[in-house]
Write an enzyme that holds these catalytic residues in place. Structure first.
Site, PDB file in Angstrom:
ATOM      1  N   ARG A 240      66.837   4.344 -12.378  1.00  0.00           N
ATOM      2  CA  ARG A 240      67.599   4.996 -11.561  1.00  0.00           C
ATOM      3  C   ARG A 240      68.595   4.229 -10.669  1.00  0.00           C
ATOM      4  NH1 ARG A 240      67.603   9.069 -14.290  1.00  0.00           N
ATOM      5  NH2 ARG A 240      66.628  11.037 -13.878  1.00  0.00           N
ATOM      6  N   GLU A 269      76.746   8.290  -8.634  1.00  0.00           N
ATOM      7  CA  GLU A 269      77.280   8.899  -9.851  1.00  0.00           C
ATOM      8  C   GLU A 269      77.782  10.040  -9.726  1.00  0.00           C
ATOM      9  OE1 GLU A 269      73.813   9.368 -12.543  1.00  0.00           O
ATOM     10  OE2 GLU A 269      73.582   7.127 -12.461  1.00  0.00           O
ATOM     11  N   HIS A 288      75.444   6.674 -17.841  1.00  0.00           N
ATOM     12  CA  HIS A 288      74.131   7.301 -17.746  1.00  0.00           C
ATOM     13  C   HIS A 288      73.938   7.907 -19.085  1.00  0.00           C
ATOM     14  CE1 HIS A 288      71.204   9.055 -14.763  1.00  0.00           C
ATOM     15  NE2 HIS A 288      70.595   8.968 -16.100  1.00  0.00           N
TER      16      HIS A 288
END
Length: 327
Positions: A240, A269, A288
């Site tokens: 993360r 993000e 991601h």
């Protein structure tokens, strides 16, 4: 078999694979919010019986206030930080995630960037395309993974798979830090369990982060940790984004205190071109996608659909994050 509740299932973003949505539509009405705003989410959940949240969309407490019929919320994958679980639990709403599908693809992604760094593939590829590869042979060193030390932070499913692959396939020395697992688990993966996180920074040629995001790990990889790393070492984060401070990492890279970094996740993000990490040649960035192989996307979508339908039929889904709400 119990009757499924009549309210629609609201999808905050499309599922990762159309078969998941098709499975839902065969049993319930489905409403998709491709790019939902907070007001849209709140209005759509007012009569919904189920919800699906595709990261980076988020489901916060205020959206649940009038969701009187909501019984089940599913994540898109394993991570649950896009959902206010405490608020859902307080309202008796079950939350499920879809674990294990990312284990192999994220482990492979981790190993892939390690190989890219060890062989200096990115700069050599760029220079060779430009006709300047041969003069660069001596400028860019290449090393073997065999015998190098990998430090793993977080020995869950993915960290364990990375350790197993690197010890067995590449004969690397692997140190594993996770205060919540026994040393025996590390030993079964061929790794050495260490209780001192400082050893990970000091002794590793590669540091790979696979920890959960929580109050303990948020900002864990900051200036102090990066200063403790070796100057030839590389940092990899597929866990993360907020675990790693982007500003501290950018400074360490600019000052050549570490050799490079690979990030699949970010503090903010989607990743912005304004980030201090943007454009750095010794950084591998991906949006991601480390766990999003064709196989994993298909499996996660079907798992999410199945668990939503199970809950709406009154059947206990297998991956409850808050099992205390189930009656």
């Amino acid at each position: 078999m119990s009757t499924i509740l009549k309210g629609p299932v609201v999808l905050l973003g499309h599922m990762y694979h159309p078969e998941g949505e098709a499975r839902l539509r065969a049993a319930v009405s489905v409403e998709v919010l491709p790019q939902p705003e907070p007001a849209q989410i709140k209005a759509a959940l007012r009569n919904a019986s189920g919800a699906f949240v595709r990261y980076p969309n988020r489901l916060r407490a205020d959206a649940l206030e009038s969701a009187s019929q909501l019984r089940i919320i599913s994540t898109s994958g394993r991570g649950t930080d896009a959902i206010d679980i405490a608020a859902a639990t307080a309202r008796g709403i079950a939350v499920v995630n879809n674990p294990a599908f990312g284990t192999v693809p994220v482990a492979e992604h981790t190993i892939g960037v390690m190989i890219a760094f060890a062989k200096n593939l990115l700069p050599l590829n760029r220079l060779t395309h430009a006709g300047r590869g041969w003069p660069a042979q001596k400028e860019y060193r290449r090393v073997e993974l065999r015998g190098r030390t990998l430090g793993i932070i977080g020995l869950g499913n993915i960290g364990t798979e990375v350790a197993r692959c690197c010890t067995q396939a590449f004969r690397m020395r692997v140190l594993a830090y996770d205060p919540y697992v026994p040393a025996e688990k590390a030993a079964r993966a061929g790794a050495e369990w260490v209780g001192d996180l400082g050893r990970i920074w000091r002794e590793s040629d590669f540091v790979s982060v696979h920890a959960e995001l929580n109050d303990e790990t948020r900002g864990m990889v900051g200036e102090a940790a990066l200063r403790a790393m070796q100057p030839h070492a590389f940092l990899i984060n597929t866990a993360r984004g907020p675990i790693v401070s982007a500003a501290a990492l950018a400074a360490a890279l600019r000052e050549q205190r570490i050799a490079g970094a690979a990030l699949d996740v970010f503090e903010e993000e989607p990743f912005s071109a304004d980030s201090p990490l943007a454009g750095m040649e010794n950084v591998i960035l991906s949006p991601h996608t480390g766990g999003l192989t064709d196989e994993a996307l298909h499996g996660m979508a079907l798992s999410a659909a199945d668990q939503i339908l199970q809950a709406l039929r009154g059947e206990r889904p297998p991956h409850l994050v808050n099992p205390q709400v189930w009656r």
